[in-house]
Design a protein around this motif. Structure first.
Motif, short mmCIF file in Angstrom:
data_model
loop_
_atom_site.label_atom_id
_atom_site.label_comp_id
_atom_site.label_asym_id
_atom_site.label_seq_id
_atom_site.Cartn_x
_atom_site.Cartn_y
_atom_site.Cartn_z
N HIS A 196 0.49 19.62 -35.80
CA HIS A 196 1.24 19.10 -36.94
C HIS A 196 2.38 20.03 -37.32
O HIS A 196 2.64 21.03 -36.62
CB HIS A 196 0.33 18.75 -38.12
CG HIS A 196 -0.39 19.90 -38.77
ND1 HIS A 196 0.11 21.18 -38.86
CD2 HIS A 196 -1.60 19.94 -39.37
CE1 HIS A 196 -0.74 21.93 -39.53
NE2 HIS A 196 -1.78 21.21 -39.85
N MET A 199 -0.98 24.24 -43.09
CA MET A 199 -0.04 23.62 -44.03
C MET A 199 -0.50 23.79 -45.47
O MET A 199 0.31 23.86 -46.38
CB MET A 199 0.13 22.13 -43.70
CG MET A 199 1.16 21.85 -42.61
SD MET A 199 2.70 22.78 -42.75
CE MET A 199 3.36 22.17 -44.30
N ALA A 200 -1.82 23.90 -45.66
CA ALA A 200 -2.30 24.17 -47.03
C ALA A 200 -1.81 25.54 -47.48
O ALA A 200 -1.46 25.74 -48.65
CB ALA A 200 -3.83 24.12 -47.06
N PRO A 244 -8.07 16.69 -42.10
CA PRO A 244 -7.13 15.59 -41.83
C PRO A 244 -6.70 15.51 -40.37
O PRO A 244 -6.64 14.42 -39.79
CB PRO A 244 -5.96 15.92 -42.75
CG PRO A 244 -6.14 17.33 -43.18
CD PRO A 244 -7.60 17.61 -43.11
N THR A 245 -6.44 16.67 -39.74
CA THR A 245 -5.99 16.64 -38.35
C THR A 245 -7.08 16.07 -37.47
O THR A 245 -6.84 15.23 -36.60
CB THR A 245 -5.63 18.07 -37.91
OG1 THR A 245 -4.81 18.69 -38.90
CG2 THR A 245 -4.89 18.07 -36.58
N GLY A 285 -10.55 24.97 -41.63
CA GLY A 285 -9.94 23.65 -41.79
C GLY A 285 -10.07 23.22 -43.23
O GLY A 285 -10.92 23.74 -43.97
N THR A 286 -9.25 22.25 -43.67
CA THR A 286 -9.37 21.85 -45.07
C THR A 286 -10.54 20.89 -45.25
O THR A 286 -10.86 20.52 -46.37
CB THR A 286 -8.07 21.21 -45.60
OG1 THR A 286 -7.63 20.20 -44.72
CG2 THR A 286 -7.00 22.26 -45.80
C1 MLT Z 1 -3.71 22.11 -42.80
O1 MLT Z 1 -3.82 22.53 -43.96
O2 MLT Z 1 -2.97 22.59 -41.94
C2 MLT Z 1 -4.59 20.99 -42.36
O3 MLT Z 1 -5.09 20.30 -43.46
C3 MLT Z 1 -5.64 21.61 -41.51
C4 MLT Z 1 -6.80 20.68 -41.21
O4 MLT Z 1 -6.58 19.59 -40.67
O5 MLT Z 1 -7.93 21.09 -41.53
#
Ligand code: MLT
Length: 329
Positions: A95, A165-166, A44-45, A189-190
């Motif tokens: 974030h 954040m996950a 997402p980032t 990363g997610t």
């Molecule tokens: C997170 O979990 O901090 C974000 O989703 C990391 C990402 O962007 O992969």
């Protein structure tokens, strides 16, 4: 050369440098701008940074290049930018996790999100969605809690790394829902984590909407609850955590653009103007909204609004995360 000559020469050089510096800032940018994303491509980032960067490059007249600098929950990339030259050519998309949560989680973090960065603007705020692999027998939140309590020793959850954040969402969830837990499987990363969840390699994850919504809409994973106060338009069938019995579990992950401390004001103003032009472009705001991001309203796009958001979240979340008993050496 006499001392008088040396002194005169020094004054002349300093005057020239002083005259050139603002001129350089006024001409900014004269070469490509790098935006560091502290997580792997495809997450997402990264996705949000590329959407913004692509449109900003049109205004700046220089390419905006995303560089993925991963590891340690995003702290490696953030630290890199905090130590970069304050010239506007190295920026960060950070974030709530990288800028705030990691200050509570990592004893080794050397940056301060308020002191070491100049806010440019927020790209979008994403709720987090609890998603499970499609083959998991649980199809409701209540079934999942029953399954998790019975299988917490072998259950596994993915994240974007310790402190992402996950991961933070999982820590907060386990601290609020008794008898739950699981084996943490950190990725860079997610984005890559989601590939493995779709493949059934682990059981569940808390992921930002921008990454989870396309997979939910494709039916490759199962959503159980979302961290918004009200149901989320792009996934209207997903209940909120309040609806399923966890009223305090509201989380909005802002993803925002920053520059290093001491970046000259004319450069910050030029970057902010390009950010505003990108966010005013309907193609950009629609794409972000369709992916599941909550796009900031015009009054939320000021540099000061982001500065106050960072400060407020530092005050709110650092004690909560520390109280959840999570720290990383
Ligand atoms: C997170 O979990 O901090 C974000 O989703 C990391 C990402 O962007 O992969």
């Amino acid at each position: 050369m006499s001392k008088r000559w040396v002194a005169a020469l020094a004054v002349g050089v300093m005057a020239t440098v002083a005259a050139v510096a603002p001129a350089a800032a006024q001409m900014f940018p004269t070469r490509p701008v790098t935006v560091v994303v502290p997580f792997a491509a495809g997450g997402p980032t990264d996705v949000m940074a590329r959407i913004l960067g692509q449109r900003m490059s049109r205004t700046l007249g220089q390419s905006v290049v995303v560089e993925n600098v991963t590891g340690a929950g995003g702290t490696i990339g953030v630290t890199r930018v905090s130590r970069s030259p304050a010239d506007g050519y190295t920026l960060l998309v950070g974030h709530l996790g990288t800028q705030v949560a990691n200050m509570a989680l990592y004893r080794t973090v050397t940056y301060d999100a308020d002191r070491d960065f100049e806010p440019i603007g927020t790209i979008g705020t994403n709720p987090q969605i609890l998603v499970v692999r499609r083959t998991l027998e649980a199809t409701t939140y209540a079934d999942f809690i029953t399954w998790l309590r019975a299988n917490r020793e072998r259950a596994s959850f993915g994240s974007a790394g310790v402190g992402s954040m996950a991961h933070v969402a999982a820590i907060l969830f386990f601290s609020q829902v008794t008898g739950t837990g699981g084996q943490h499987i950190p990725y860079r990363g997610t984005g890559p984590a989601m590939n493995d969840l779709v493949a059934g390699q682990f059981d569940f994850m808390f992921d930002q909407s921008v990454n989870a919504v396309p997979q939910i809409q494709a039916g490759t994973i199962k959503p159980l609850a979302i961290t918004t106060a009200r149901r989320f338009a792009v996934v209207p069938d997903v209940p909120t955590f309040a609806e399923v019995g966890l009223p305090v579990f509201e989380l909005g992950v802002w993803n925002s653009l920053f520059a290093p401390r001491n970046t000259p004001q004319p450069v910050l103003e030029r970057l902010h103007a390009a950010y505003l032009e990108a966010m005013a472009d309907e193609a950009v705001s629609k794409r972000l909204a369709d992916l599941g991001a909550d796009v900031p309203t015009p009054d939320q796009r000021t540099r000061e609004a982001l500065r106050q958001r960072v400060r407020a979240d530092m005050e709110r979340w650092i004690p909560i995360i520390r109280a959840a008993g999570a720290t990383v050496e």
